[in-house]
Motif scaffolding. Structure first.
Motif, PDB file in Angstrom:
ATOM      1  N   HIS A  75      30.322 -27.829  37.010  1.00  0.00           N
ATOM      2  CA  HIS A  75      29.863 -28.266  38.200  1.00  0.00           C
ATOM      3  C   HIS A  75      30.493 -27.331  39.382  1.00  0.00           C
ATOM      4  O   HIS A  75      31.602 -27.431  39.841  1.00  0.00           O
ATOM      5  CB  HIS A  75      30.535 -29.541  38.426  1.00  0.00           C
ATOM      6  CG  HIS A  75      30.464 -30.645  37.202  1.00  0.00           C
ATOM      7  ND1 HIS A  75      29.113 -31.155  37.068  1.00  0.00           N
ATOM      8  CD2 HIS A  75      31.337 -31.104  36.556  1.00  0.00           C
ATOM      9  CE1 HIS A  75      29.359 -31.760  36.079  1.00  0.00           C
ATOM     10  NE2 HIS A  75      30.516 -31.740  35.791  1.00  0.00           N
ATOM     11  N   GLU A 117      37.714 -34.259  35.951  1.00  0.00           N
ATOM     12  CA  GLU A 117      37.074 -35.540  36.135  1.00  0.00           C
ATOM     13  C   GLU A 117      37.194 -36.324  34.655  1.00  0.00           C
ATOM     14  O   GLU A 117      36.540 -37.475  34.846  1.00  0.00           O
ATOM     15  CB  GLU A 117      35.520 -35.340  36.371  1.00  0.00           C
ATOM     16  CG  GLU A 117      34.940 -34.256  35.426  1.00  0.00           C
ATOM     17  CD  GLU A 117      33.451 -33.953  35.710  1.00  0.00           C
ATOM     18  OE1 GLU A 117      32.809 -34.485  36.745  1.00  0.00           O
ATOM     19  OE2 GLU A 117      32.830 -33.662  34.850  1.00  0.00           O
ATOM     20  N   HIS A 118      37.720 -35.679  33.839  1.00  0.00           N
ATOM     21  CA  HIS A 118      37.647 -36.564  32.528  1.00  0.00           C
ATOM     22  C   HIS A 118      38.960 -37.454  32.465  1.00  0.00           C
ATOM     23  O   HIS A 118      39.080 -38.218  31.365  1.00  0.00           O
ATOM     24  CB  HIS A 118      37.430 -35.820  31.349  1.00  0.00           C
ATOM     25  CG  HIS A 118      36.195 -34.870  31.242  1.00  0.00           C
ATOM     26  ND1 HIS A 118      35.939 -33.876  30.370  1.00  0.00           N
ATOM     27  CD2 HIS A 118      35.094 -35.042  32.152  1.00  0.00           C
ATOM     28  CE1 HIS A 118      34.862 -33.615  30.425  1.00  0.00           C
ATOM     29  NE2 HIS A 118      34.125 -34.152  31.356  1.00  0.00           N
ATOM     30  N   ARG A 144      20.940 -27.864  30.953  1.00  0.00           N
ATOM     31  CA  ARG A 144      22.331 -28.082  31.576  1.00  0.00           C
ATOM     32  C   ARG A 144      22.985 -29.293  30.654  1.00  0.00           C
ATOM     33  O   ARG A 144      24.176 -29.329  30.479  1.00  0.00           O
ATOM     34  CB  ARG A 144      22.411 -28.127  33.195  1.00  0.00           C
ATOM     35  CG  ARG A 144      23.480 -28.827  33.702  1.00  0.00           C
ATOM     36  CD  ARG A 144      24.921 -27.870  33.450  1.00  0.00           C
ATOM     37  NE  ARG A 144      26.175 -28.815  34.001  1.00  0.00           N
ATOM     38  CZ  ARG A 144      26.821 -29.529  32.975  1.00  0.00           C
ATOM     39  NH1 ARG A 144      26.539 -29.912  31.662  1.00  0.00           N
ATOM     40  NH2 ARG A 144      27.926 -30.507  33.633  1.00  0.00           N
ATOM     41  N   HIS A 146      34.016 -26.774  32.788  1.00  0.00           N
ATOM     42  CA  HIS A 146      34.063 -27.287  31.751  1.00  0.00           C
ATOM     43  C   HIS A 146      34.225 -26.301  30.477  1.00  0.00           C
ATOM     44  O   HIS A 146      33.466 -25.418  30.264  1.00  0.00           O
ATOM     45  CB  HIS A 146      33.126 -28.235  31.084  1.00  0.00           C
ATOM     46  CG  HIS A 146      32.964 -29.506  31.756  1.00  0.00           C
ATOM     47  ND1 HIS A 146      34.049 -30.395  32.265  1.00  0.00           N
ATOM     48  CD2 HIS A 146      31.957 -29.922  32.764  1.00  0.00           C
ATOM     49  CE1 HIS A 146      33.478 -31.210  33.110  1.00  0.00           C
ATOM     50  NE2 HIS A 146      32.396 -31.294  33.339  1.00  0.00           N
TER      51      HIS A 146
HETATM   52 ZN    ZN Z   1      31.223 -32.765  33.918  1.00  0.00          ZN
END
Ligand code: ZN
Ligand code: 2HG
Length: 450
Positions: free
Chosen positions: A369, A407-408, A319, A376
């Motif tokens: 996630h 989250e980025h 992962r 992603h």
């Molecule tokens: Zn991530």
């Protein structure tokens, strides 16, 4: 492409910078190259100078100089960001916080530590044998506290501990006029006005420069067990992850990837698959009964189990090395999106299709996630990178009630699509917040568009 216009930094200003930090910490010319490009090679900038302060007072003096001169500044931590928010794409001065690497003693009674902005997340995690940092990201060896706060980094354990914002008990930061604001006492209960540390989390270097943080630590996981389960479809995978959230009290992570990404890692990184399936769910849990709970959940499905550190690391590598996979095929376009749980299967199942409709030969790798509704989408494009890939993915995401950044962050990559997710009224409020913090108007001016 035209050369970006470099900020006008006269020699006299460079000499003033050097008087603050010393000549060796004002980098110019070729010495700046590593600070002007991100690790994926997708974002290339130029900078007249990289400044490397060694203390909060030096950060304050440098920002006061830049503020007075109206010189735009891009703060930079470990340079592991994925949206171009930490590289000088418009010729800004780079303010590297890497030398603010002081890690204080762990306060074991409060389970807290104060860390300089340049301390890596791995160093925080290693600070005490009984404690850990709740945020775990693959780039933890390079990613720094300051950058992780500025981007509100998420990662592999958000379902249990939340993102970086949730670990914050206080910050020290410098405003663009050189004012230092500091609230590092770490009180758990402290209802004394605005939560500006929370506001700096996810501000992408646009409000203030974080120089230190008071971080809450979590108990180190006891007896963690990792399982990698093979499944036939994304629908089954999501259903099992949802059951894990309900039925495994010690659950720490619920991550997914597919055979497409694993095949690339097998070919280019020698990661031979431990079992073969169309899609994979990685679960980790700790505490009493974790192993039994995960075994009951997996039932008769094909599963690889890791209980020793070495075996767990081996399973996690499948992962954690996925961010590198697309890079073996070309320069990746990395889109990080989220949708409500009820829409996750549609997003994960349909995203490759909408991309192939606009670029039939694109290579698409998805992972992420699953418990956070976060996928992603890594794309190696074949058709021109003219925004069509973003339009396709974000169109699907918005139709499912989701976000263009899970989250980025927004950075440079997603700036054109910011209005898709934030209303006029919200953006006007953001602008007013920004003006209140960044009086000089010099902090990351091209990130989070005004
Ligand atoms: Zn991530
Ligand atoms: C991860 O979850 C990171 O591995 C990186 O957020 C994702 O590179 C990416 O697209």
């Amino acid at each position: 492409m035209t050369e970006p216009h470099l900020a006008d930094v006269p020699d006299v200003l460079l000499r003033e910078f050097a008087a603050v930090v010393g000549e060796t910490h004002v980098l110019t010319g070729d010495a700046t190259a590593g600070y002007a490009v991100d690790w994926t090679g997708a974002f290339h900038g130029h900078t007249p100078a990289v400044l490397r302060p060694g203390s909060t007072a030096e950060v304050a003096s440098l920002l006061a100089l830049c503020g007075d001169a109206g010189v735009p500044v891009v703060p930079q931590g470990g340079n592991t960001g994925l949206v171009g928010g930490g590289v000088p794409l418009h010729g800004e001065v780079v303010l590297s916080l890497a030398r603010l690497d002081r890690l204080g003693p762990v306060d074991t009674s409060a389970a807290q530590v104060t860390a300089g902005a340049g301390v890596t997340l791995q160093q925080v995690a290693d600070a005490d044998p009984a404690l850990d940092l709740g945020v775990l990201i693959a780039s933890r060896g390079s990613a720094t506290v300051g950058g992780a706060i500025a981007t509100n980094a998420g990662g592999l354990r958000v379902l249990r501990y939340g993102p970086m914002r949730s670990q914050l008990r206080g910050v020290e930061a410098v405003l663009s006029d050189g004012t230092i604001v500091s609230h590092l006492s770490g009180l758990v209960k402290d209802n004394t006005g605005y939560d500006y540390p929370g506001l700096l989390a996810g501000s992408e270097g646009t409000l203030a420069v974080v120089t230190a943080a008071r971080l809450q630590l979590v108990p180190r996981a006891a007896g963690p067990v990792t399982v990698l389960i093979g499944l036939d479809s994304l629908g089954e995978l999501h259903e099992l992850a949802s059951r894990a959230l309900r039925e495994v009290p010690g659950l720490l992570s619920a991550e997914f990837f597919t055979a497409a990404g694993l095949a690339v890692l097998a070919e280019h990184a020698g990661l031979a698959p431990p079992l073969r399936a169309p899609v994979y769910l990685l679960l980790e849990a700790a505490g009493p009964g974790a192993g039994e709970d995960l075994a009951a959940l997996a039932g008769d499905l094909p599963v690889a189990v890791g209980t020793t550190a070495a075996d767990r690391a081996r399973l996690w590598a499948y992962r954690e090395r996925h961010p590198e996979a697309a890079g073996f095929l070309g320069v990746p376009l990395k889109l990080d999106v989220s949708v409500p749980a009820a829409q996750w299967v549609r997003l994960a199942s349909e995203v490759a299709g909408v991309l192939h409709a606009v670029d039939p030969d694109a290579r698409v790798i998805i992972y992420g996630h699953v418990a956070d509704g976060n996928v992603h989408v890594n794309v190696v494009t074949a058709a021109p990178a003219d925004g069509r890939h973003e339009e396709a993915v974000f169109g699907l995401v918005i139709s499912l009630g989701g976000s263009v950044s899970a989250e980025h962050g927004i950075g440079a990559l997603k700036a054109p699509w910011f209005p898709l997710v934030r209303s006029d009224a919200e953006r006007a409020l953001f602008t007013r917040i920004r003006s209140a913090f960044d009086l000089a108007g010099i902090l990351n001016p091209h990130v989070l568009p005004r």
